[in-house]
Design an enzyme around this catalytic site. Sequence first.
Site, PDB file in Angstrom:
ATOM      1  N   SER A 359       0.828  -1.203   0.000  1.00 19.35           N
ATOM      2  CA  SER A 359       0.000   0.000   0.000  1.00 19.35           C
ATOM      3  C   SER A 359       0.858   1.247   0.000  1.00 19.35           C
ATOM      4  O   SER A 359       1.838   1.351   0.741  1.00 19.35           O
ATOM      5  CB  SER A 359      -0.923   0.018   1.228  1.00 19.35           C
ATOM      6  OG  SER A 359      -1.709   1.188   1.225  1.00 19.35           O
ATOM      7  N   ASP A 360       0.487   2.172  -0.861  1.00 18.80           N
ATOM      8  CA  ASP A 360       1.065   3.501  -0.798  1.00 18.80           C
ATOM      9  C   ASP A 360       0.624   4.146   0.526  1.00 18.80           C
ATOM     10  O   ASP A 360      -0.396   3.763   1.099  1.00 18.80           O
ATOM     11  CB  ASP A 360       0.547   4.314  -1.997  1.00 18.80           C
ATOM     12  CG  ASP A 360       0.991   5.764  -1.939  1.00 18.80           C
ATOM     13  OD1 ASP A 360       2.189   6.000  -1.725  1.00 18.80           O
ATOM     14  OD2 ASP A 360       0.136   6.647  -2.097  1.00 18.80           O
ATOM     15  N   LYS A 361       1.402   5.099   1.015  1.00 16.19           N
ATOM     16  CA  LYS A 361       1.036   5.763   2.264  1.00 16.19           C
ATOM     17  C   LYS A 361       0.232   7.036   2.012  1.00 16.19           C
ATOM     18  O   LYS A 361      -0.923   7.152   2.410  1.00 16.19           O
ATOM     19  CB  LYS A 361       2.293   6.118   3.082  1.00 16.19           C
ATOM     20  CG  LYS A 361       1.985   6.886   4.365  1.00 16.19           C
ATOM     21  CD  LYS A 361       3.236   7.340   5.069  1.00 16.19           C
ATOM     22  CE  LYS A 361       3.897   8.507   4.382  1.00 16.19           C
ATOM     23  NZ  LYS A 361       3.125   9.772   4.469  1.00 16.19           N
ATOM     24  N   THR A 362       0.846   7.977   1.320  1.00 13.87           N
ATOM     25  CA  THR A 362       0.255   9.298   1.155  1.00 13.87           C
ATOM     26  C   THR A 362      -1.012   9.250   0.307  1.00 13.87           C
ATOM     27  O   THR A 362      -0.964   8.865  -0.863  1.00 13.87           O
ATOM     28  CB  THR A 362       1.273  10.259   0.514  1.00 13.87           C
ATOM     29  OG1 THR A 362       2.489  10.207   1.253  1.00 13.87           O
ATOM     30  CG2 THR A 362       0.742  11.675   0.493  1.00 13.87           C
ATOM     31  N   THR A 610      -2.308  -1.101  -3.537  1.00 12.88           N
ATOM     32  CA  THR A 610      -3.246   0.013  -3.465  1.00 12.88           C
ATOM     33  C   THR A 610      -2.473   1.310  -3.644  1.00 12.88           C
ATOM     34  O   THR A 610      -1.328   1.427  -3.198  1.00 12.88           O
ATOM     35  CB  THR A 610      -3.996   0.053  -2.122  1.00 12.88           C
ATOM     36  OG1 THR A 610      -3.076   0.387  -1.078  1.00 12.88           O
ATOM     37  CG2 THR A 610      -4.647  -1.269  -1.820  1.00 12.88           C
TER      38      THR A 610
END
Length: 908
Positions: A359-362, A610
């Site tokens: 998963s991407d964070k931002t 994601t």
Amino acid sequence: MSGKQEIQQMPELSQHHFAAKNEEKVGNVEIEEQVHHEHVEEISPELEQLLHTDPLTGLTDDEVTRRRETFGRNELIEKKKHPFLKFLSYFTGAIAYLIEIAVICSAIVGDWPDFGIILALLFINATIGFVEEAKAESALDALKQTLALKTRCWRNGHLVELDTSELVPGDVIVLRLGDIIPADGRLLGIGATGEATEGDLQVDQSALTGESLPLAKNKGATVYSSSIVKQGQQMAVVTKTGGNTFIGRAAGLMAVATEEGHFQKIINRIGNFLILITVVLVLIILVYLLVANRGTPDGAFKHVLEQVLVLTIAAIPVGLPTVMSVTMAMGAKELAVRKVIVKRLTAVEEMASVSVLCSDKTGTLTLNELTFDEPYLTNDYTSDDILLYSYLAAEPGANDPIEFAVRTAAEEQLEILKNRTHKHDVPGYKVTSFLPFNPSTKMTQATVMNLNTHESFKVAKGAPQVIVRLVGGDDDAVRAVNALAKRGLRALGVARTKPGSLDQYELVGMISLIDPPRPDSAETIRRCNEMGVDVKMITGDQQIIAKEVAHRLGMGRVILDAGHLVDDNKSDEEITEHCIRADGFAQVIPEHKYRVVELLQNRGILVGMTGDGVNDAPALKKANVGIAVHGCTDAARSAADIVLLAPGLSTIVDGLMTSRAIFQRMRSYALYRITSTVHFLMFFFCITMALKWKMKPILLILICILNDAATLVISVDNAKISAHPDKWRIGQLIFLSVVLGALLTALSFAHFFVARDIFNVSAAQLEAIMYLHISSAPHFVIFSTRLSGYFWENMPSPIFFIAVMGTQVFAMFICIYGVIVGEPIGWVWGVSIIAISLVYFIFLDFVKVHIFKHWNFEFTALAWPTKARKAKLAARKVREIQQKHVWASIDNVRQIGLKIKALQALKA
């Protein structure tokens, strides 16, 4: 081309950014401010010579023409597949080829009803696939839409507006507030007409790199195509265009990531097995009948071909692709109700097998907006006090994200700022003088009058070291700032003058700001972990920020630097182990995200991804299941297989549960269909070779059509959702199918010989009895294949039960009364056959449960050894030994950590 090769082609970006410490002594303690740095891209000497353009003259038309011939237009080139060729691709695959052969053979022997039915099924299945895929927009088209359409550029001594596609390296462009940067460029540090500029250019490149804060850039810094100017104005010289830009390389990775889907591979493996046994056994029967009946009318090639063709049509799973497609389409419709849009139909099934979710964070795990966090307070000030003073010293209407965060937090939390008549007024206070942020002073100042007491005071807000110096030093505050910095929180100092003075300041405290996790992110991660899905954070942000967010989300804090992914001293196997054990990676670029997904896939792991930005698009396309979150860019939406329309990640859990239910239904049907095919071929092969017995073609086709039509409703059947990621386990599936098929064959022979030799039924009655048995016995097995456990653990849905039983009741009645079959068999035979089939399915259910319990991959590798299976088994054993050593080392480290904590506690 592998992800590693892609990265090695980009040495200038492999260390795109890092966090360094800028230490400044204030009082007796040093402030350790985490400062963001960027390496300037390496430019080849040949290209560098083209970048020294006179800023106020620009390139001439002749220079532009020459450079365009060398570098091409500033646009992304897409290779599109012709729609007709794309449609034809849906007629490929193991099962499709066998069905097509059956169509040709039907035409040769003149069996036009079968020809029409089979051809219609082929086209229906291809059309479903083509229409579903056509719904997805082109990923590269979306990337083009993220680029600016017009830009201002110096050409021939004039500042002109032109299409961004006309830009070439060496062009001088003007960047202003709100502009989408049209190409990669190097800032020149001057304004549009050559004047000196004060302050930095604030650039938001979160959609490209995942960094949560806009970056301050000035002369010599690189700005990237598709990022957005948030504040300031400067000129820049274009360094790279089109496919050579940062976003262009992302588009190139998306073009690379076009592999055959996991589900298609599974269907092809099942199809290859069924083709193998069908072709081999049918060819043997064909040769046998030609030789045994040579010289007679029954030995004519066309007559024999017609016989074996009917067997082939009845045996091959003509409806398999259609049943699978309908099941997935029903699941996609179910997900759409939950605001989860499925763009690629097979992603519904593949999501059930995902065991790692990157998963991407931002913008994905977090809100991508700075938020007021728990402040550091001193001198008996409260949280409301620091918010009020921060608001008074905030510039109204400024686009700076920190100012916006401060104003938003104050307006939401302070009662006096609610229900105001004018949004810029603060009841009880009046700002009489305001000094906006200045890069040299690094703070804003406001002179404020208290309207109740008519006393004036000053408020200052700015960089922590500046505010601490303003109040004459404060070691505790410096320690607090350092503690916040080590957690990745942005600190901002706030001070006000002491009562009765406009010169002496006292510290109010330190605001802390962070891009906070979404409200449902932690719960989503927890539930994913409960379902056996390991969530890994992969972000372009700094490592300390990633660790803080991971801590708040309840994730592990083993967040590694992106350098681990491109370490030339480590093998791909070692890097893959890092990817498996780590909780995430920080400071990554799109190529790194792509590489993580690729390495995990090479280990046989099904990976979900994601994301919301352009930087996520290559990994979204590469992953087995790409999931674009609410509010994503067009590039991310088009590269993804699934798009979430609702904010947050909680719908991912809905997607996992629905996909696992769909997987259970599909595996149930596949196991049933393979079992019935194996049984059908084994029985008719043996009976034909031994006794030359055959059944009317109409009865064989009736079995095929009725039974497959009934199983279409499996898409609405109840399903027992697995607590762990599902796997097809083809070896187990085929082994179980062969065992169940062999046991059904034994029952078929028992029916045949008991009816013929004990009860001495007529030939027509024998045919009807065998038809009813072959229709019901394998068909009832689907009640068993629905589950890996006993059939009573999860009862079928009423619709499914009625559909399956209804076809067999119909078959029973036509046999009892002699409709179609020729001669009636009566109620005793009809009811007895159905009852025996029902009882026998219970016996087969116990067999199935025990095979599921005791089967393992090692058994398949030994029972049916192939080169690939032997290699996979050997690799597994080596990996198990390595993992034991790794986990032993981790346990030792944990024990040492516990002992250190215990000693520290004793000392305290």
